[in-house]
Design a protein around this motif. Structure first.
Motif, mmCIF file in Angstrom:
data_model
loop_
_atom_site.group_PDB
_atom_site.id
_atom_site.type_symbol
_atom_site.label_atom_id
_atom_site.label_comp_id
_atom_site.label_asym_id
_atom_site.label_seq_id
_atom_site.Cartn_x
_atom_site.Cartn_y
_atom_site.Cartn_z
ATOM 1 N N ASP A 78 0.828 -1.212 0.000
ATOM 2 C CA ASP A 78 0.000 0.000 0.000
ATOM 3 C C ASP A 78 0.860 1.260 0.000
ATOM 4 O O ASP A 78 0.489 2.272 -0.606
ATOM 5 C CB ASP A 78 -0.923 0.000 1.212
ATOM 6 C CG ASP A 78 -1.990 -1.081 1.123
ATOM 7 O OD1 ASP A 78 -2.273 -1.534 -0.008
ATOM 8 O OD2 ASP A 78 -2.532 -1.486 2.175
ATOM 9 N N ASN A 116 -1.157 -4.124 -6.479
ATOM 10 C CA ASN A 116 -2.443 -4.802 -6.287
ATOM 11 C C ASN A 116 -2.273 -6.314 -6.154
ATOM 12 O O ASN A 116 -2.940 -6.949 -5.321
ATOM 13 C CB ASN A 116 -3.375 -4.485 -7.462
ATOM 14 C CG ASN A 116 -3.813 -3.035 -7.477
ATOM 15 O OD1 ASN A 116 -3.867 -2.375 -6.441
ATOM 16 N ND2 ASN A 116 -4.121 -2.521 -8.653
ATOM 17 N N SER A 119 -0.890 -7.239 -2.761
ATOM 18 C CA SER A 119 -1.946 -7.097 -1.749
ATOM 19 C C SER A 119 -2.854 -8.320 -1.749
ATOM 20 O O SER A 119 -3.191 -8.860 -0.680
ATOM 21 C CB SER A 119 -2.765 -5.837 -2.017
ATOM 22 O OG SER A 119 -1.972 -4.673 -1.884
ATOM 23 N N CYS A 340 -13.147 -4.852 2.666
ATOM 24 C CA CYS A 340 -12.910 -3.500 2.150
ATOM 25 C C CYS A 340 -12.208 -3.553 0.794
ATOM 26 O O CYS A 340 -12.516 -2.768 -0.111
ATOM 27 C CB CYS A 340 -12.094 -2.690 3.153
ATOM 28 S SG CYS A 340 -13.007 -2.212 4.630
ATOM 29 N N PHE A 341 -11.273 -4.477 0.649
ATOM 30 C CA PHE A 341 -10.590 -4.646 -0.644
ATOM 31 C C PHE A 341 -11.592 -5.030 -1.729
ATOM 32 O O PHE A 341 -11.569 -4.480 -2.838
ATOM 33 C CB PHE A 341 -9.506 -5.720 -0.516
ATOM 34 C CG PHE A 341 -8.618 -5.842 -1.724
ATOM 35 C CD1 PHE A 341 -7.412 -5.173 -1.774
ATOM 36 C CD2 PHE A 341 -8.989 -6.626 -2.813
ATOM 37 C CE1 PHE A 341 -6.580 -5.274 -2.891
ATOM 38 C CE2 PHE A 341 -8.181 -6.733 -3.931
ATOM 39 C CZ PHE A 341 -6.968 -6.054 -3.960
ATOM 40 N N CYS A 344 -13.872 -2.074 -2.642
ATOM 41 C CA CYS A 344 -13.177 -1.024 -3.395
ATOM 42 C C CYS A 344 -12.971 -1.402 -4.858
ATOM 43 O O CYS A 344 -13.042 -0.540 -5.746
ATOM 44 C CB CYS A 344 -11.822 -0.715 -2.743
ATOM 45 S SG CYS A 344 -11.942 0.164 -1.164
ATOM 46 N N THR A 372 -10.993 2.472 -5.981
ATOM 47 C CA THR A 372 -9.841 1.593 -5.748
ATOM 48 C C THR A 372 -8.730 2.322 -4.998
ATOM 49 O O THR A 372 -7.900 1.677 -4.353
ATOM 50 C CB THR A 372 -9.293 1.045 -7.073
ATOM 51 O OG1 THR A 372 -8.787 2.130 -7.869
ATOM 52 C CG2 THR A 372 -10.378 0.327 -7.859
ATOM 53 N N ASN A 375 -8.541 1.759 -1.044
ATOM 54 C CA ASN A 375 -8.024 0.525 -0.450
ATOM 55 C C ASN A 375 -6.633 0.692 0.140
ATOM 56 O O ASN A 375 -6.282 0.038 1.119
ATOM 57 C CB ASN A 375 -8.010 -0.579 -1.513
ATOM 58 C CG ASN A 375 -7.373 -1.848 -1.021
ATOM 59 O OD1 ASN A 375 -7.923 -2.565 -0.208
ATOM 60 N ND2 ASN A 375 -6.178 -2.134 -1.520
ATOM 61 N N ASN A 379 -6.511 0.563 5.382
ATOM 62 C CA ASN A 379 -6.056 -0.497 6.283
ATOM 63 C C ASN A 379 -5.513 0.018 7.616
ATOM 64 O O ASN A 379 -5.862 -0.527 8.670
ATOM 65 C CB ASN A 379 -5.011 -1.366 5.584
ATOM 66 C CG ASN A 379 -5.612 -2.210 4.475
ATOM 67 O OD1 ASN A 379 -6.827 -2.388 4.396
ATOM 68 N ND2 ASN A 379 -4.780 -2.713 3.590
#
Length: 417
Positions: A78, A116, A119, A340-341, A344, A372, A375, A379
């Motif tokens: 992130d 991405n 993640s 949440c991911f 998004c 997006t 995201n 966190n």
């Protein structure tokens, strides 16, 4: 005008705008300022939050667990987006034009999908480790994966797999005017891009959801079993206090398992009672002889108390101890990060699947793409809200950062007076 002609016209327009690196359109003239504001917020909040997560892990000994290493890996992915890529997107929205050139556009697209993919892979590893802890902790595979060497292999493999997946797309990373950023070409990379997106966003995230479903079932079964064999309240409090003293916030303690089976035998209890009786008799009747009947009675008591009467009680830390309380809390936090991911990225993916001909307004594509962005900064906020150890570590770090400023302010006030 038929559908083929409309599609060809849209493709020609996109091709022209791609070569000029422009995403200007009357429909997004006003919206771009909202995009700039949102992107700037994501950059600031995400950079500070993810840096705090890494520093909290490095400075707080209670957070340096093998499980939290995966949390830090997610924060690094992130941080790559928030610190390096997000400011570039903000600049593109502000000018409605890509100002970095073709080479930086390819690099941007590669780093975007690398972030991405890492993640998603890390979310898979987190869910898998949670499941192994609750269901197969004593297995050989679980011990290998949850060891220090196993976690290191997981971290390295997450980045290597991301690089190996998206590096072959280097020639087809181009400017996407619909979202005013760089991505891979929607048609030139097929079918490789289709398979890749399916593997990551549908199969990968589906596996994460499956692991959390299995964890839910396992914990639910354990909780029902505990309600059937509930121990005494004092015993539960004693176990909870002991577990809280030896359990980290990931719910993993040394030598503990999530489902325990305890067999309590009265052999040790009877032996202890016999020893106490013998001591009392030796102290109270040192100079007197004990009657024969009392000796026989004592021997009968000894035989009766020494008979083993095994009682099997299944206790589940998943329902009784402080260890399970922490395990549930951390697992709930990880599941929230996963949801949440999904929230998004789901609108953006569904729009790209449904709008293959690019008929949707450009502002709709931008809105879904902007979701997006969230995201990468959300966190750390979830960690602070749902994890007491990270919350306290964040407070300590912010307190140390603000302390010099408050000292300067107080010194200045005293000088003025």
């Amino acid at each position: 005008m038929d559908t083929t002609a409309v599609t060809r016209m849209w493709n020609d327009t996109d091709l022209l705008r791609n070569y000029t690196f422009s995403c200007a359109s009357p429909s997004v003239e006003g919206y771009r300022y909202f995009g700039v504001l949102l992107g700037s917020t994501v950059t600031i909040v995400g950079t500070i939050g993810n840096i705090l997560t890494v520093l909290a892990f490095a400075t707080d000994a209670s957070l340096r667990t093998r499980f939290n290493v995966l949390i830090v890996n997610l924060a690094l992915a992130d941080l790559l987006y928030c610190t390096i890529l997000q400011p570039v997107s903000v600049d593109s929205y502000l000018h409605l034009h890509w100002r970095g050139g073709a080479t930086w556009c390819r690099m941007f697209g590669f780093l975007l999908f690398l972030s991405n993919s890492v993640s998603i892979i890390t979310l898979c590893f987190i869910a898998m480790s949670r499941y192994l802890v609750v269901a197969h902790r004593t297995s050989r595979c679980a011990r290998l994966l949850l060891s220090h060497r196993g976690v290191a292999v997981l971290l390295i493999s997450s980045w290597l797999l991301g690089v190996a997946s998206f590096a072959p797309l280097w020639p087809v990373y181009v400017f996407a005017p619909q979202v005013c950023t760089c991505s891979f070409h929607r048609t030139k990379g097929r079918p490789y891009t289709t398979v890749l997106l399916f593997m990551y966003f549908f199969f990968g995230l589906g596996c994460v959801g499956l692991f959390y479903f299995l964890i839910y079932r396992k914990v639910r079964v354990a909780s029902k079993a505990f309600l059937k064999y509930r121990p005494s309240r004092r015993s539960s409090e004693r176990k909870r206090a002991k577990a809280e003293a030896t359990t980290d916030d990931s719910g993993i303690s040394a030598g503990a398992s999530t489902t325990q089976s305890c067999e309590i035998s009265h052999d040790e209890t009877g032996a202890e009672q016999n020893k106490n009786k013998a001591l009392e008799k030796s102290e109270g009747h040192t100079n007197t002889k004990e009657p024969k009947n009392s000796i026989q009675d004592a021997s009968k008591d000894t035989e009766t108390s020494s008979k083993p009467t095994p009682v099997t009680i299944q206790t589940t830390p998943a329902a009784s101890s402080g260890e399970d309380s922490e395990f549930k809390r951390v697992t709930r936090m990880c599941f929230t990060v996963f949801m949440c991911f999904v929230c998004c990225f789901a609108p953006f993916l569904l729009l790209n699947v449904a709008d293959k001909a690019n008929r949707a307004p450009q502002v709709v594509h931008m809105i879904c793409a902007n979701l997006t962005w969230l995201n990468s900064c959300i966190n750390p906020l979830l960690y602070a809200a749902m994890n007491r150890q990270f919350n306290q570590a964040y407070k300590d770090l912010l307190g140390k950062a603000v302390h010099p400023l408050t000292w300067i302010w107080r010194t200045r006030r005293i000088t003025i007076r």
